[in-house]
Write a protein that holds these residues in place. Structure first.
Motif, mmCIF file in Angstrom:
data_model
loop_
_atom_site.group_PDB
_atom_site.id
_atom_site.type_symbol
_atom_site.label_atom_id
_atom_site.label_comp_id
_atom_site.label_asym_id
_atom_site.label_seq_id
_atom_site.Cartn_x
_atom_site.Cartn_y
_atom_site.Cartn_z
ATOM 1 N N GLY A 47 15.196 51.061 -24.696
ATOM 2 C CA GLY A 47 15.128 50.693 -25.992
ATOM 3 C C GLY A 47 15.369 52.033 -26.947
ATOM 4 N N SER A 48 15.375 51.835 -28.182
ATOM 5 C CA SER A 48 15.671 52.983 -29.167
ATOM 6 C C SER A 48 14.769 53.642 -29.652
ATOM 7 C CB SER A 48 16.777 52.353 -30.161
ATOM 8 O OG SER A 48 16.040 51.495 -30.844
ATOM 9 N N ALA A 49 13.435 53.013 -29.844
ATOM 10 C CA ALA A 49 12.327 53.497 -30.486
ATOM 11 C C ALA A 49 11.468 54.206 -29.580
ATOM 12 C CB ALA A 49 11.604 52.407 -30.985
ATOM 13 N N GLY A 50 10.390 54.953 -29.997
ATOM 14 C CA GLY A 50 9.370 55.680 -29.260
ATOM 15 C C GLY A 50 9.834 57.024 -29.162
ATOM 16 N N PRO A 51 8.770 58.021 -28.422
ATOM 17 C CA PRO A 51 9.151 59.408 -28.201
ATOM 18 C C PRO A 51 10.169 59.551 -27.102
ATOM 19 C CG PRO A 51 7.108 58.884 -27.303
ATOM 20 C CD PRO A 51 7.479 57.499 -27.983
ATOM 21 N N ASP A 52 10.688 60.687 -27.188
ATOM 22 C CA ASP A 52 11.639 61.026 -25.935
ATOM 23 C C ASP A 52 11.101 61.027 -24.686
ATOM 24 O OD1 ASP A 52 10.292 63.558 -25.733
ATOM 25 O OD2 ASP A 52 12.079 64.694 -26.415
ATOM 26 N N THR A 53 9.978 61.312 -24.595
ATOM 27 C CA THR A 53 9.036 61.005 -23.175
ATOM 28 C C THR A 53 9.238 59.656 -22.550
ATOM 29 O OG1 THR A 53 7.065 60.810 -24.643
ATOM 30 C CG2 THR A 53 7.443 62.865 -23.742
ATOM 31 N N ASP A 54 9.393 58.535 -23.369
ATOM 32 C CA ASP A 54 9.580 57.494 -23.213
ATOM 33 C C ASP A 54 11.236 57.016 -22.422
ATOM 34 O OD1 ASP A 54 7.084 56.808 -23.719
ATOM 35 O OD2 ASP A 54 7.670 55.706 -25.608
#
Length: 280
Positions: free
Chosen positions: A249-256
């Motif tokens: 996906g494109s959303a969320g923090p880079d840790t995801d």
């Protein structure tokens, strides 16, 4: 005239794919023509990643094409940031993936355009100006280069070890122990670890079966959905570094966006390599 969400009677996202391919290839002509004259015009971070005048020129061209055909869509572009609009659709634009390579005269770079709906990638386009190749994928419709379907990696672990690409985000510093541990373990247990400074090229190689896997640690979000969709539609599976389910996906923090991407026995092999690095 602006295009509709999809041409009537055509496959879903046909018009979006057509516009994205045309914009990426037009930007590629621009980049190839000015390659030798590229100059740095800005620095992104303390690690020294740069912006060149070619990033900005290619971005201007692509944004104009997308805004003409899809004026009601959001656009998130690497240099321009978020061009906001209401709606569920967001274009992700990396006008020059490999700016640092271009700045030192290395011809390893690409153009990437992705479209996400509610955060999930539905269209991914990667164009390599040097060869003129364009790889594209549409969710549920496969990944192609011209008329040819991309086969993905074979999935069997090569006797000499798999060849894998590696990417890490701009926020990962040189002293990051997790990144250093992962890279070190991969170097010891694979045939080659490619650190291209242009992850979209790595994704295209994985989708066409030229390499065996891809490992990412806090990957950047701009280029990730387009590249990952190419791989997914070519049959590549994704896992978290711990081996759990991973949603592209494109959303969320880079840790995801820390992942292992491969297929078959190679996926199992790389997850074991990563587990040993995490346990060390």
């Amino acid at each position: 005239m602006p295009s509709s969400a999809s041409d009537r009677g055509a496959a879903p996202y046909a018009s979006e794919t057509r516009v994205a391919v045309a914009a990426a290839e037009e930007a590629g002509v621009l980049l190839r023509g000015r390659f030798g004259a590229a100059r740095a015009v800005g620095v992104k971070d303390a690690e020294g990643d740069i912006v060149t005048d070619l990033d900005l020129a290619a971005e201007k061209l692509i944004l104009a094409r997308l805004q003409t055909h899809f004026p009601h869509d959001r656009i998130l572009s690497e240099e321009a940031g978020l061009l906001d609009a209401a709606g569920r659709r967001t274009w992700l634009v990396d006008p020059l993936d490999g700016s640092n390579n271009v700045a030192i005269g290395l011809t390893a770079y690409a153009v990437g355009i992705g479209l996400c709906v509610d955060g999930a990638p539905v269209v991914g386009v990667v164009h390599e100006p040097v060869t003129g190749s364009t790889w594209r994928a549409v969710s549920g419709q496969g990944a192609c280069c011209g008329p040819d379907r991309l086969p993905g990696p074979p999935g069997a672990v090569p006797r000499s070890g798999p060849v894998v690409a590696w990417t890490q985000g701009h926020a990962v510093g040189r002293t990051d122990q997790v990144a250093a541990g992962l890279r070190g373990q991969l170097e010891r247990c694979t045939r080659r670890v490619l650190q291209l400074w242009a992850p979209l090229l790595g994704w295209s190689m994985l989708a066409r079966g030229a390499i065996d896997g891809f490992v990412g640690y806090r990957a950047e979000g701009i280029d990730f959905p387009a590249g990952a969709l190419l791989a997914t539609e070519a049959g590549v599976e994704f896992r978290t570094l711990a081996g759990g389910p991973f949603t592209v996906g494109s959303a969320g923090p880079d840790t995801d966006r820390s992942f292992v991407a491969a297929r078959g026995d190679t996926l199992t092999y790389l997850l074991d390599v990563v587990a040993r690095a995490r346990a060390a």
